[in-house]
Design an enzyme around this catalytic site. Structure first.
Site, mmCIF file in Angstrom:
data_model
loop_
_atom_site.group_PDB
_atom_site.id
_atom_site.type_symbol
_atom_site.label_atom_id
_atom_site.label_comp_id
_atom_site.label_asym_id
_atom_site.label_seq_id
_atom_site.Cartn_x
_atom_site.Cartn_y
_atom_site.Cartn_z
ATOM 1 N N ASP A 67 0.828 -1.223 -0.080
ATOM 2 C CA ASP A 67 -0.110 -0.167 0.014
ATOM 3 C C ASP A 67 0.974 1.328 0.039
ATOM 4 O OD1 ASP A 67 0.692 -0.965 2.702
ATOM 5 O OD2 ASP A 67 -0.615 0.480 3.405
ATOM 6 N N HIS A 68 2.306 1.059 0.009
ATOM 7 C CA HIS A 68 2.907 2.263 -0.158
ATOM 8 C C HIS A 68 3.839 2.230 -1.338
ATOM 9 C CE1 HIS A 68 2.320 3.594 4.252
ATOM 10 N NE2 HIS A 68 2.122 2.356 4.241
ATOM 11 N N ASP A 213 4.503 3.907 8.124
ATOM 12 C CA ASP A 213 3.805 3.204 9.358
ATOM 13 C C ASP A 213 4.966 3.247 10.488
ATOM 14 O OD1 ASP A 213 2.120 3.069 7.308
ATOM 15 O OD2 ASP A 213 1.781 0.920 7.292
ATOM 16 N N HIS A 271 -3.777 7.364 7.061
ATOM 17 C CA HIS A 271 -3.535 5.980 7.452
ATOM 18 C C HIS A 271 -4.727 5.091 8.087
ATOM 19 C CE1 HIS A 271 -1.280 1.804 7.630
ATOM 20 N NE2 HIS A 271 -0.900 2.356 6.478
#
Length: 304
Positions: A67-68, A213, A271
């Site tokens: 997701d990054h 994160d 996020h």
């Protein structure tokens, strides 16, 4: 004061949904644009946000969860189709390079621009990029895999000229840069005019920290002291703190604690876990600790 803007392209967590894209932002400062993380669909949000593809100078990838970074190869391919010729720098953990090279060889043959890869040591807090306008620092974070955040710091600018004083003393334009650099002025009559009378103070340098994160780090605030704006992941609310601890994420309240202890001006939350249909619960919990917190949203432009 030159624009220092943050374009939010995606602020969801691992699973894209109808409400949020996965992580991606553009940091714009003094005409330069830098992409921070590149989740799926990033190039679509670049278009929706009216960010010009050819102005992106570099991409910074925090870690190798999909997701990054899943949107990176698609975006590079599109750049090629659009005829980009300027090189693109990619700053990321070293493990990405062989994967990216394989994708480029398979999907992006014949690119007319180079990809300049720079391996980032996620365990070190250090300057990884610098130009005349700003520096970018890596910021070690604690996640399930090697991960770092980034701090964008504007370099100090020169003082502002007082036009009224310049005109009064008939100071030629050729001397303006010397005065900005601190020189006094001597008139034709031999009078010394101190520099402090000819200028006003420079604008305070601004800074932006991106933290995603990471689990809550009790000492993180020490490295964020005085940051103008902080983006900090807020995947969960308090009721899911056990999940946050298990998966090395943070709650909104923990993000606000970092912001408060660091003394930042403002906190941007993001996020979000896809389980939240309404992120107001995250905002409420953050504002109990740090009132100047706000939710990020796709399409938002944050001006520093």
């Amino acid at each position: 004061m030159e624009p220092f803007n943050i374009y939010i392209l995606g602020c969801g967590s691992a699973i894209p949904n109808r409400r949020h894209n996965t992580s991606a932002q553009v940091v714009e400062l003094r005409g330069k644009q830098f992409l921070v993380d590149c989740g799926e669909g990033t190039q679509m949000w670049l278009q929706r946000s009216h960010v010009k593809f050819n102005r992106l100078q570099a991409v910074f990838i925090s870690h190798l969860h999909g997701d990054h970074c899943f949107g990176l190869i698609g975006m590079i391919s599109t750049f090629g189709l659009l005829g980009r010729t300027a090189s693109l720098s990619v700053y990321a953990p070293a493990e990405l390079q062989p994967l990216l090279d394989a994708q480029l060889a398979l999907f992006c043959r014949g690119l007319e621009f180079s990809i300049d890869f720079h391996a980032v040591d996620t365990t070190k807090h250090q300057i990884i990029y610098e130009d005349r306008s700003l520096t970018v620092e890596s910021l070690p974070l604690e996640h399930r895999m090697p991960c770092c955040g980034f701090i964008f710091r504007e370099k100090p600018t020169l003082p502002h000229i007082r036009r009224d004083m310049i005109d009064f003393y008939h100071i030629p334009l050729s001397q303006i840069n010397n005065i900005k650099a601190g020189a006094d002025w001597i008139t034709e009559d031999g009078e010394m005019v101190e520099n402090s009378r000819l200028v006003t103070s420079a604008d305070s340098p601004r800074s932006y920290a991106y933290c995603s994160d990471t689990r809550y780090m009790a000492g993180l605030h020490e490295r964020l002291k005085g940051v103008t704006a902080l983006y900090h992941e807020s995947t969960y609310a308090d009721d899911m703190i056990a999940m946050a601890e298990k998966y090395f994420h943070s709650t909104a309240r923990q993000a606000a604690t970092v912001a408060r202890d660091a003394g930042v001006d403002r906190l941007i939350l993001g996020h979000y876990s896809s389980r939240y249909e309404d992120e107001s619960v995250l905002l409420d919990e953050a504002q109990q600790v740090f009132p100047n917190a706000q939710l990020s949203k796709e399409g938002m432009v944050i001006e520093l």
